[in-house]
Write an enzyme that holds these catalytic residues in place. Structure first.
Site, PDB file in Angstrom:
ATOM      1  N   GLU A 145      -4.478   3.426   6.736  1.00 22.50           N
ATOM      2  CA  GLU A 145      -4.283   3.312   5.290  1.00 22.50           C
ATOM      3  C   GLU A 145      -4.863   4.524   4.570  1.00 22.50           C
ATOM      4  O   GLU A 145      -4.396   4.906   3.502  1.00 22.50           O
ATOM      5  CB  GLU A 145      -4.947   2.033   4.771  1.00 22.50           C
ATOM      6  CG  GLU A 145      -4.725   1.779   3.299  1.00 22.50           C
ATOM      7  CD  GLU A 145      -5.240   0.421   2.841  1.00 22.50           C
ATOM      8  OE1 GLU A 145      -5.738   0.342   1.700  1.00 22.50           O
ATOM      9  OE2 GLU A 145      -5.147  -0.546   3.610  1.00 22.50           O
ATOM     10  N   ARG A 151       0.811  -1.219   0.000  1.00 25.41           N
ATOM     11  CA  ARG A 151       0.000   0.000   0.000  1.00 25.41           C
ATOM     12  C   ARG A 151       0.844   1.269   0.000  1.00 25.41           C
ATOM     13  O   ARG A 151       0.508   2.268   0.639  1.00 25.41           O
ATOM     14  CB  ARG A 151      -0.958   0.015   1.199  1.00 25.41           C
ATOM     15  CG  ARG A 151      -1.914  -1.150   1.257  1.00 25.41           C
ATOM     16  CD  ARG A 151      -2.843  -1.208   0.041  1.00 25.41           C
ATOM     17  NE  ARG A 151      -3.604  -2.441   0.067  1.00 25.41           N
ATOM     18  CZ  ARG A 151      -3.206  -3.589  -0.504  1.00 25.41           C
ATOM     19  NH1 ARG A 151      -2.063  -3.625  -1.174  1.00 25.41           N
ATOM     20  NH2 ARG A 151      -3.949  -4.666  -0.437  1.00 25.41           N
ATOM     21  N   SER A 187     -10.644  -0.290   3.855  1.00 24.18           N
ATOM     22  CA  SER A 187      -9.833  -0.610   5.034  1.00 24.18           C
ATOM     23  C   SER A 187      -9.263   0.670   5.642  1.00 24.18           C
ATOM     24  O   SER A 187      -8.554   1.410   4.971  1.00 24.18           O
ATOM     25  CB  SER A 187      -8.692  -1.548   4.657  1.00 24.18           C
ATOM     26  OG  SER A 187      -9.195  -2.773   4.161  1.00 24.18           O
TER      27      SER A 187
END
EC number: 1.3.1.98
Length: 356
Positions: free
Chosen positions: A331, A166, A236
């Site tokens: 995130e 990510r 998320s």
């Protein structure tokens, strides 16, 4: 003259999937690279903050934005056929899931595991999106970025993008005064299915096709994940933590936590499992809550404020650290009044604890 849409003090509620009701001084939709250059130049000369968004699917606005929000709608797809592979040249304002569907319908296979991921092509590269055993970096050939200082376009090939979980160079070195405008995606003509472990209960290797994988993943995601059009969320909220093998083994022995060994020797731990097994009892702050089916997703049930979302996230962050000695890192991108804010300023992240 390039056509642009201007709005004054418009709500950003419909332009961020968390559905946080904040405003910006101006919201401008751009459809061409030149429009993006023009607007950014005006902002720079006038010392006005600006930020570029696609679908607003991975952001949390913490307060009203005092500058210009530029909405990227620069679109276009060019497909080039080579002997052994397909090369897709895709502009950053295209929706990711639309690209997955288009390629599948054209018989160009390889993106099906990334079906139904919200957001645009640009954010796919910046975040290195991933799901079910596939990440953007696995199909990326290059990323074109525009310097908003000198209006030059630079092509950065895959090996120089510093892709990781990510993350990418576009979140660090090129995060300021640069914009992702186009990506190159390379897909082999020799298709091989990627059957991630969590798909094994839904599919068998016999007579498997890309269409079956696509349909099953769409079905799973629709069943497990909240539709942002109905329930505000940014997917998320936390990343799955990466920890050292020795620490992971202790957790596995104690809790049988789902884990995924990585090529770099670290082990990825399921953040959703950690949150679920902490067993928070009816934890809700105002209209901010944990999604019942996917604990890694924080939701806006109706009219949650950013402060309520952050307060909820802080409680989760603190509790997981206390029980499991694991640091959860957000995130989502946190946006303040004049730009992005480092998560460490809000969650007091200790860099020494990122790998434990």
């Amino acid at each position: 003259m390039h056509k642009k849409k201007y709005f004054s003090s418009q709500s950003l509620k419909d332009l961020n999937t968390f559905a946080i009701d904040v405003t910006a001084k101006k919201i401008i939709f751009v459809k061409t690279i030149q429009s993006l250059i023009d607007i950014s130049k005006i902002c720079q000369l006038s010392n006005i903050p600006y930020i570029i968004l696609g679908e607003g699917s991975n952001v949390l606005f913490l307060e009203n934005y005092v500058g210009v929000v530029i909405i990227n709608r620069i679109k276009g797809i060019k497909i080039v056929e080579k002997k052994n592979f397909w090369l897709l040249h895709v502009f950053s304002g295209e929706k990711w899931h639309n690209l997955v569907k288009l390629t599948l319908n054209l018989g160009i296979l390889g993106l099906e595991n990334l079906a139904l991921i919200p957001g645009c092509i640009g954010s796919a590269a910046i975040q290195n999106i991933g799901a079910y055993g596939l990440e953007f970096k696995d199909v990326c050939q290059y990323v074109d970025i525009l310097s908003l200082k000198d209006n030059t376009i630079k092509r950065i090939y895959k090996n120089s993008c510093k892709f990781s979980y990510r993350n990418s160079i576009f979140k660090d070195q090129y995060k300021n005064e640069h914009a992702v405008i186009r990506v190159g995606i390379k897909l082999s003509k020799k298709w091989r299915p990627i059957l991630f472990s969590s798909l094994e209960n839904y599919i068998t290797p016999i007579n498997i096709t890309a269409y079956k994988i696509f349909n099953i993943i769409c079905k799973i995601r629709k069943k497990k994940l909240p539709d942002p059009k109905k329930i505000g969320n940014a997917g998320s909220f936390f990343k799955n933590p990466l920890i050292k093998k020795k620490k992971a083994q202790k957790l596995i022995n104690l809790y049988k936590v789902p884990n995924y060994p990585q090529k770099n020797g670290l082990v990825k731990i399921s953040a959703a499992w950690l949150i679920e097994n902490y067993k928070f009892k009816h934890l809700q702050i105002g209209d901010a809550a944990i999604h019942k089916k996917q604990k890694l997703i924080l939701i806006n049930k109706k009219n949650a404020t950013a402060q309520e979302i952050i307060k909820l996230a802080k409680i989760i962050h603190k509790c997981i650290l206390k029980k499991f000695n694991i640091l959860l890192e957000p995130e989502v991108d946190l946006i303040g009044a004049s730009g992005k804010i480092k998560a460490s300023k809000i969650f007091k992240l200790n860099s020494k604890l990122k790998v434990i």
